[in-house]
Write an enzyme that holds these catalytic residues in place. Structure first.
Site, PDB file in Angstrom:
ATOM      1  N   ILE A   1      32.441 -42.306 -10.927  1.00  0.00           N
ATOM      2  CA  ILE A   1      32.346 -42.374 -12.383  1.00  0.00           C
ATOM      3  C   ILE A   1      32.521 -40.922 -12.815  1.00  0.00           C
ATOM      4  O   ILE A   1      31.864 -40.024 -12.292  1.00  0.00           O
ATOM      5  CB  ILE A   1      31.006 -42.995 -12.838  1.00  0.00           C
ATOM      6  N   SER A   2      33.445 -40.673 -13.729  1.00  0.00           N
ATOM      7  CA  SER A   2      33.797 -39.290 -14.079  1.00  0.00           C
ATOM      8  C   SER A   2      32.653 -38.592 -14.810  1.00  0.00           C
ATOM      9  O   SER A   2      31.720 -39.229 -15.303  1.00  0.00           O
ATOM     10  CB  SER A   2      35.033 -39.278 -14.973  1.00  0.00           C
ATOM     11  N   GLN A   3      32.786 -37.276 -14.890  1.00  0.00           N
ATOM     12  CA  GLN A   3      31.808 -36.461 -15.622  1.00  0.00           C
ATOM     13  C   GLN A   3      31.834 -36.848 -17.114  1.00  0.00           C
ATOM     14  O   GLN A   3      32.911 -36.956 -17.706  1.00  0.00           O
ATOM     15  CB  GLN A   3      32.210 -34.991 -15.454  1.00  0.00           C
ATOM     16  N   PRO A   4      30.682 -37.070 -17.729  1.00  0.00           N
ATOM     17  CA  PRO A   4      30.671 -37.451 -19.151  1.00  0.00           C
ATOM     18  C   PRO A   4      31.479 -36.510 -20.051  1.00  0.00           C
ATOM     19  O   PRO A   4      32.182 -36.972 -20.953  1.00  0.00           O
ATOM     20  CB  PRO A   4      29.174 -37.423 -19.509  1.00  0.00           C
TER      21      PRO A   4
ATOM     22  N   ARG B   1      24.336 -45.356 -19.551  1.00  0.00           N
ATOM     23  CA  ARG B   1      25.134 -44.997 -18.363  1.00  0.00           C
ATOM     24  C   ARG B   1      24.433 -45.421 -17.072  1.00  0.00           C
ATOM     25  O   ARG B   1      25.095 -45.714 -16.078  1.00  0.00           O
ATOM     26  CB  ARG B   1      25.395 -43.480 -18.369  1.00  0.00           C
TER      27      ARG B   1
END
Ligand code: SAH
Length: 220
Positions: free
Chosen positions: A66-69, A40
């Site tokens: 970038i979204s939360q995993p 990431r």
């Protein structure tokens, strides 16, 4: 331990993230293995690289995130992929979720409306040797007609409702995950297109995404 870690100095951090996501209910082993292997930190700007393996959203270029995993892992898990599917991703952004999908599906078409983000995503994916993806520039609320239909569709930006072209381009039996609501708050929902063409919608959780801007999203 769900995967052989990649030897790049970040494997331990990725493994911690895997354990965090398992503790938060992610069960799909292929998804966990993708989290354990996709770097990431290669998809986030230098300035926030030290936070790449936190379970949080981070700023990327063009005012996007970038979204939360956990949100990405949950969304992909809900697509119930077996490794063979053709998947449409709307909102490629950094390309990180595209890389996760590339590991758990057959191939991925990732649409991004901001050309600079698409270029950055393509470059990161190329450098990692990810081959089974096409990153294309356009209004993803229209889907991607020339490569439709899709077994699964994942929308990574908030929409006022389910864009009609995406429903059309989903195969019968296919699954879509999309955040539906206002610009400020949404419910992540799974939309399943039953074999007879009817839709079954299941709310999954409350989320907060950047807006989907386009003809069948929010009008920017
Ligand atoms: N999945 C991404 C998160 C991206 S944030 C990641 O892992 O980094 C949402 C993205 O959707 C932004 O990059 C934004 O530019 C894009 N977007 C918004 N509206 C869009 C549209 N109509 N078509 C394609 N992309 C869109």
């Amino acid at each position: 331990m769900v995967a052989q870690p990649v030897a790049d100095g970040f494997a331990g951090y990725r493994q911690q993230l895997v354990e965090t996501l398992q503790a938060k209910g992610i069960r799909d082993l292929a998804v966990l293995q993708a989290i354990a292997t996709v770097p990431r930190h290669r998809f986030v700007p230098e300035a926030v690289r030290h936070r790449a393996y936190e379970d949080s959203a981070l700023p990327i270029a063009a005012g996007q995130t970038i979204s939360q995993p956990w949100v990405q892992a949950r969304s992909i898990q809900e697509l119930r992929l077996t490794g063979k599917e053709k998947v449409l991703e709307v909102g490629a952004g950094s390309g990180y979720q595209t890389a996760l999908l590339a590991r758990v599906a057959g191939n991925v078409v990732a649409v991004e409306r901001v050309p600079a983000l698409a270029t950055g995503a393509r470059q990161a994916l190329d450098e990692l040797g990810v081959r089974n993806v096409a990153v294309v520039v356009g209004d993803g609320t229209l889907g991607w007609r020339s490569l439709a239909p899709f077994d699964a569709i994942i929308v990574a930006a908030a929409s006022p409702d389910v864009p009609a072209p995406l429903v059309e381009q989903l195969k019968p039996g296919g699954r879509m995950v999309v955040p539906i609501g206002t610009m400020d708050e949404q419910a992540l929902v799974r939309v399943e297109k039953l074999p007879d063409g009817t839709l079954e919608t299941t709310p999954l959780s409350d989320v907060r995404f950047v807006p989907l801007l386009g003809q069948f999203g929010f009008r920017g």
